[in-house]
Design a protein around this motif. Sequence first.
Motif, mmCIF file in Angstrom:
data_model
loop_
_atom_site.group_PDB
_atom_site.id
_atom_site.type_symbol
_atom_site.label_atom_id
_atom_site.label_comp_id
_atom_site.label_asym_id
_atom_site.label_seq_id
_atom_site.Cartn_x
_atom_site.Cartn_y
_atom_site.Cartn_z
ATOM 1 N N GLY A 12 -0.311 -3.329 6.290
ATOM 2 C CA GLY A 12 0.166 -2.317 7.226
ATOM 3 C C GLY A 12 1.362 -1.523 6.722
ATOM 4 N N LYS A 13 1.575 -1.547 5.383
ATOM 5 C CA LYS A 13 2.749 -0.866 4.831
ATOM 6 C C LYS A 13 2.433 0.565 4.411
ATOM 7 N N SER A 14 1.156 0.881 4.233
ATOM 8 C CA SER A 14 0.786 2.254 3.890
ATOM 9 C C SER A 14 -0.656 2.448 4.341
ATOM 10 N N SER A 15 -1.203 3.615 4.057
ATOM 11 C CA SER A 15 -2.585 3.833 4.484
ATOM 12 C C SER A 15 -3.366 4.509 3.366
ATOM 13 N N PHE A 16 -4.681 4.316 3.384
ATOM 14 C CA PHE A 16 -5.551 4.921 2.385
ATOM 15 C C PHE A 16 -5.618 6.424 2.581
#
Lengths: 238, 287
Positions: free
Chosen positions: B196-200
Amino acid sequence: MTEMTIEFDNIMGGQNLFLNAVTYTNAIGEPFTVSLAQYYISNIKLRKADGTEYTVPQDSSYFLIKESDPATRFARFKVPVGNYHQLSFIVGVDSLRSTMDITKRTGVLDPAGGMDDGMYWGWNSGYIFLKLEGTSAMAPVDPSGQRKYRFHIGGFGGYSAPTINNIKTITTDLTASGIAQARTGRTANIHYLVDLMKVLNGTTNVSIAANPSVMFSDYSVNIANNYTGMFYHDHTEN
Amino acid sequence: MNKKYWIVIIGLFGVLACSKEMIDRFAGFQQPVNFPEPVYNIAGNEVTKEAFELGRKLFYEPRLSRNNTVSCGSCHIQSSAFTQHGHDVSHGIDDRLGRRNSPPIMNLAWMPAFMWDGGVFDLDLQPIVPITAHEEMDETIPNILNKLRSHTDYPGLYQKAFGSSEITTATTMKALSQFMIMCISSDSKYDSVMRGKSSFTVEEQAGYTLFKQKCNSCHSEPLFTDNAFRNNGIAIGLNNDEGRSEVTLNPLDRYKFKVPSLRNVQFTAPYMHDGRFLYSGSRVRSL
């Protein structure tokens, strides 16, 4: 507690075994010599006439009998004083120890054994229970240019997938040739004659010409079945 | 000097002080939050700075080979995700060649069996194979233990690592295991998304969706392998390597090999158990 020994006195077809020097003949008439003969004995248990059993503590119950080293012909351990009528042991290494942490594999179980006389398969983690090697005019020329036969028998049943299990338990009734009388200050010696001819001769009469190299394979089961018959309790020295 | 610059400089020192502290503190084995429990018995070989460093030194120690020319790191090169870049099959002592491709050393604490055929079931027993293999290091364990015992550094390093300067098979293997289980791949873009630290990106998300539909059943998340042995349908190799059946003697296991992880896949070419595919695209086309 007092000391007891089991003596593994290797012979070949009723004659004394001499490495390299003597040519023997197997059941199907093939001549051969022996250059290397060694096997593990482990998990020794003794039973009294009343049925009570004594199991030698496992950490003290692994022995590698090597024909080339006379000092190894005795399995030496301690037992409570008493009369023992039955003996059992494993030829090889039990599956539990075969999968134990490396810190529990010391002494004869150290997988460091060299490539030449080592009793351990690295590529397929497990101990080689019995090795018999030598030459035979009937063996085909191998890649090293020699007519050698090599029997390396092992297989503890597999870790994650079932495979061959060549762990053999030998049980001997000692009453016929002499019970073992464990007494303080004395060492009872249970003396076996171990006829290595039985590696080749038995339910399956092994042809060296057809099977010069038997290692981790289905055929090895025949050889392991054969050698369960090689232990003759000759007498006991009390 | 302008006040703003001072703030920047103090801020920079703050960062430096912080990272210095990070480097000095040895955290030991850390379980990534999105990973399952390790298979390796960590409690039986608790990772310490001293034993880890001994393991790393042993990993790069050419004395582990017969003529002191080949180390573990020769075929497991860190910059290639611990594979032997540019070699289809491993290239060992005296220019001898093995019959299989060097696999990466990565997330081994989660691996239940080693080698392409799974013949080794405990990481502590694994190094014995390349050390003693004729075409890899061609040495014996008693010889390497003697070489290490007579070395000026090793007895002291074993003393620090294990509280005894005695050099045994077990302590040597435990030290190597400590180094190997610390080679953890758990900080990819994928991992950061899972935590949950970044997104695709849109493209990455499409790739991930496709991957989950078509690849994930064998290259299962989050390790990107299910550690099973499978025949993936490529042609039988020219050396007729039968793979898994050599260790199980089960004819149904013929030509099965361990499913490799896809982590660091951009660094682990060439591919397959015998390195037959030079580019990852060749494998996809072969499907």
